[in-house]
Design an enzyme around this catalytic site. Structure first.
Site, PDB file in Angstrom:
ATOM      1  N   GLY A  39       0.876  -1.171   0.000  1.00 20.51           N
ATOM      2  CA  GLY A  39       0.000   0.000   0.000  1.00 20.51           C
ATOM      3  C   GLY A  39       0.910   1.218   0.000  1.00 20.51           C
ATOM      4  CE  LYS A 185       4.780   9.817  -6.879  1.00 19.93           C
ATOM      5  NZ  LYS A 185       4.625   9.694  -8.341  1.00 19.93           N
ATOM      6  CB  SER A 224       7.067  10.557 -10.837  1.00 13.24           C
ATOM      7  OG  SER A 224       5.783   9.997 -10.779  1.00 13.24           O
ATOM      8  N   GLY A 229      11.936  10.230 -16.199  1.00 10.40           N
ATOM      9  CA  GLY A 229      12.495  10.936 -15.046  1.00 10.40           C
ATOM     10  C   GLY A 229      11.439  11.631 -14.219  1.00 10.40           C
ATOM     11  CB  SER A 250      10.018  -5.014 -10.395  1.00 10.31           C
ATOM     12  OG  SER A 250       8.758  -4.544  -9.952  1.00 10.31           O
ATOM     13  CG  ASP A 256       4.884   3.636  -3.116  1.00  7.06           C
ATOM     14  OD1 ASP A 256       4.148   4.614  -3.315  1.00  7.06           O
ATOM     15  OD2 ASP A 256       4.513   2.458  -3.245  1.00  7.06           O
TER      16      ASP A 256
HETATM   17  N1  LIG Z   1      10.954   2.456 -16.622  1.00  6.93           N
HETATM   18  C1  LIG Z   1      11.675   3.315 -15.876  1.00  6.93           C
HETATM   19  N2  LIG Z   1      12.955   3.600 -16.229  1.00  6.93           N
HETATM   20  C2  LIG Z   1      13.701   4.441 -15.495  1.00  6.93           C
HETATM   21  N3  LIG Z   1      13.262   5.080 -14.393  1.00  6.93           N
HETATM   22  C3  LIG Z   1      12.004   4.840 -13.980  1.00  6.93           C
HETATM   23  C4  LIG Z   1      11.145   3.947 -14.693  1.00  6.93           C
HETATM   24  N4  LIG Z   1       9.959   3.895 -14.040  1.00  6.93           N
HETATM   25  C5  LIG Z   1      10.094   4.706 -12.967  1.00  6.93           C
HETATM   26  N5  LIG Z   1      11.304   5.283 -12.910  1.00  6.93           N
HETATM   27  C6  LIG Z   1      11.804   6.206 -11.881  1.00  6.93           C
HETATM   28  O1  LIG Z   1      10.941   6.173 -10.739  1.00  6.93           O
HETATM   29  C7  LIG Z   1      10.246   7.418 -10.559  1.00  6.93           C
HETATM   30  C8  LIG Z   1       8.787   7.177 -10.188  1.00  6.93           C
HETATM   31  O2  LIG Z   1       8.168   6.391 -11.182  1.00  6.93           O
HETATM   32  P1  LIG Z   1       6.728   6.705 -11.833  1.00  6.93           P
HETATM   33  O3  LIG Z   1       6.761   8.020 -12.518  1.00  6.93           O
HETATM   34  O4  LIG Z   1       6.371   5.525 -12.650  1.00  6.93           O
HETATM   35  O5  LIG Z   1       5.803   6.887 -10.560  1.00  6.93           O
HETATM   36  P2  LIG Z   1       4.731   5.918  -9.890  1.00  6.93           P
HETATM   37  O6  LIG Z   1       4.143   6.693  -8.787  1.00  6.93           O
HETATM   38  O7  LIG Z   1       5.407   4.639  -9.544  1.00  6.93           O
HETATM   39  O8  LIG Z   1       3.682   5.718 -11.082  1.00  6.93           O
HETATM   40  P3  LIG Z   1       2.118   5.333 -10.990  1.00  6.93           P
HETATM   41  O9  LIG Z   1       1.614   5.773  -9.642  1.00  6.93           O
HETATM   42  O10 LIG Z   1       1.451   6.091 -12.135  1.00  6.93           O
HETATM   43  O11 LIG Z   1       2.094   3.855 -11.171  1.00  6.93           O
HETATM   44  C9  LIG Z   1      10.416   8.154 -11.878  1.00  6.93           C
HETATM   45  O12 LIG Z   1      10.413   9.557 -11.660  1.00  6.93           O
HETATM   46  C10 LIG Z   1      11.764   7.635 -12.393  1.00  6.93           C
HETATM   47  O13 LIG Z   1      12.817   8.376 -11.818  1.00  6.93           O
HETATM   48 MG   LIG Z   2       2.289   6.427  -7.928  1.00 14.65          MG
END
Ligand SMILES: Nc1ncnc2c1ncn2[C@@H]1O[C@H](COP(=O)(O)OP(=O)(O)OP(=O)(O)O)[C@@H](O)[C@H]1O
Ligand SMILES: [Mg+2]
Length: 313
Positions: A39, A185, A224, A229, A250, A256
């Site tokens: 969570g 965020k 994000s 990035g 993964s 988080d």
């Molecule tokens: N495929 C990827 N390749 C490289 N960096 C990544 C990747 N996915 C995530 N990141 C890194 O992790 C951070 C957070 O990922 P993301 O933007 O997917 O947020 P999230 O909250 O996990 O997404 P969501 O809530 O929409 O599932 C990004 O800003 C980036 O720095």
């Molecule tokens: Mg998220």
């Protein structure tokens, strides 16, 4: 009372496993499950705890799965404040198909909370003395909890002392932003959904984030961008950093880990630019870990030097 309180209204016991190939009808023999407490807010608390922060995780828990969740958090040493509910805490299930490495994530809705149950969560937060310096509310809301739950939390915490940090989506995000938070965020997907705009380039994304700031909905927006990035935008500053090139095991928990490290760095007194760099390293560190395992502090420290934070005009 903790310096940082995380709030997770719809926590889960996360089970991760693998199978040879995902096909219908046949029994799919799976590897031994790896079990983690999960969570949004719980993951943020786990990251903060690993980094040495004074954090406590508040969440509703019920049934055998709720007890399991409490035990799993205790095993990691994360201080918790579980609010007992009648329903059964949900379990989430993820399976990696070993033939192509693809991960499938099955997410259940969670138990229905009664009004007295979610009101008890709110009042427990509201009566903490002294109030936490930071409250991090993260994740979806389970059935029974109104869409304005985070907005009520924001209204309750208004005034000096506590900064509310929010990571959620859809109507609960929109309602909370109307009430105003310190830091939001959203992921790009979530900001697109909120604004209804395509947000195709840096300028459009920065402007959409800044619009939330100028309208008083958030003082800081950390946007994000997955593999692209992230950005961090305030009233007078905007930063962007490209994702670090790491081998992705993964992407679960990247957001988080990003948010936990951002909070840790801010609470340590790092300025926004430096804290954003630390968060970027943590987001990348999370990608190295398989399944629902989160970032490791040593990976954050190692990757931090490779982060390049650019100032946007
Ligand atoms: N495929 C990827 N390749 C490289 N960096 C990544 C990747 N996915 C995530 N990141 C890194 O992790 C951070 C957070 O990922 P993301 O933007 O997917 O947020 P999230 O909250 O996990 O997404 P969501 O809530 O929409 O599932 C990004 O800003 C980036 O720095
Ligand atoms: Mg998220």
């Amino acid at each position: 009372m903790p310096t940082i309180l995380t709030v997770t209204m719809n926590p889960a016991v996360d089970l991760a496993t693998t199978t040879e190939r995902l096909v219908d009808a046949h029994k799919l023999r799976c590897s031994a499950p790896v079990v983690h407490p999960g969570g949004g807010g719980i993951n943020v608390a786990r990251v903060l705890h690993r980094l040495g922060a004074d954090v406590q995780a508040l969440y509703p828990a019920g049934g055998c799965s709720g007890q399991r969740l409490v035990q799993l958090l205790a095993a990691e040493g994360v201080p918790d404040a579980a609010i007992t509910i009648d329903g059964d805490t949900r379990e989430s299930f993820s399976v990696v198909d070993r033939s192509d490495g693809k991960e499938y994530r099955f997410v259940l809705p969670g138990p229905t909370l009664s009004a007295p149950e979610w009101e008890r969560c709110l009042s427990t937060i509201g009566t903490m003395a002294p109030a936490p310096r930071w409250v991090v509310a993260s994740g979806s809301l389970p059935p029974g909890v109104p869409d304005d739950f985070y907005a009520r939390l924001a209204a309750m915490l208004r005034g000096p002392g506590t900064r509310l940090v929010l990571d959620t989506s859809g109507p609960p995000l929109a309602a909370a932003l109307q009430a105003g938070v310190y830091l939001a965020k959203p992921s790009l997907r979530e900001l697109r959904e909120l604004t209804g705009a395509p947000l195709q380039d840096d300028a459009q994304r920065r402007d959409a984030a800044r619009a939330l700031v100028t309208s008083g909905q958030a003082q800081v927006v950390a946007l994000s961008l997955g593999g692209e990035g992230a950005m961090l935008v305030t009233a007078d500053q905007a930063f962007k950093a490209a994702a670090l090139p790491v081998a992705v095991a993964s992407t679960v928990g990247a957001g988080d880990s990003f948010l936990g490290a951002l909070l840790w760095a801010l609470d340590q007194g790092q300025d926004l630019r430096a804290a954003f760099g630390t968060a970027m390293a943590a987001g990348a560190a999370a990608l190295l870990a398989t399944g629902t395992a989160l970032c490791k502090p040593e990976d954050i420290a190692r990757l931090r030097t490779g982060v390049d934070v650019q100032e946007l005009p």
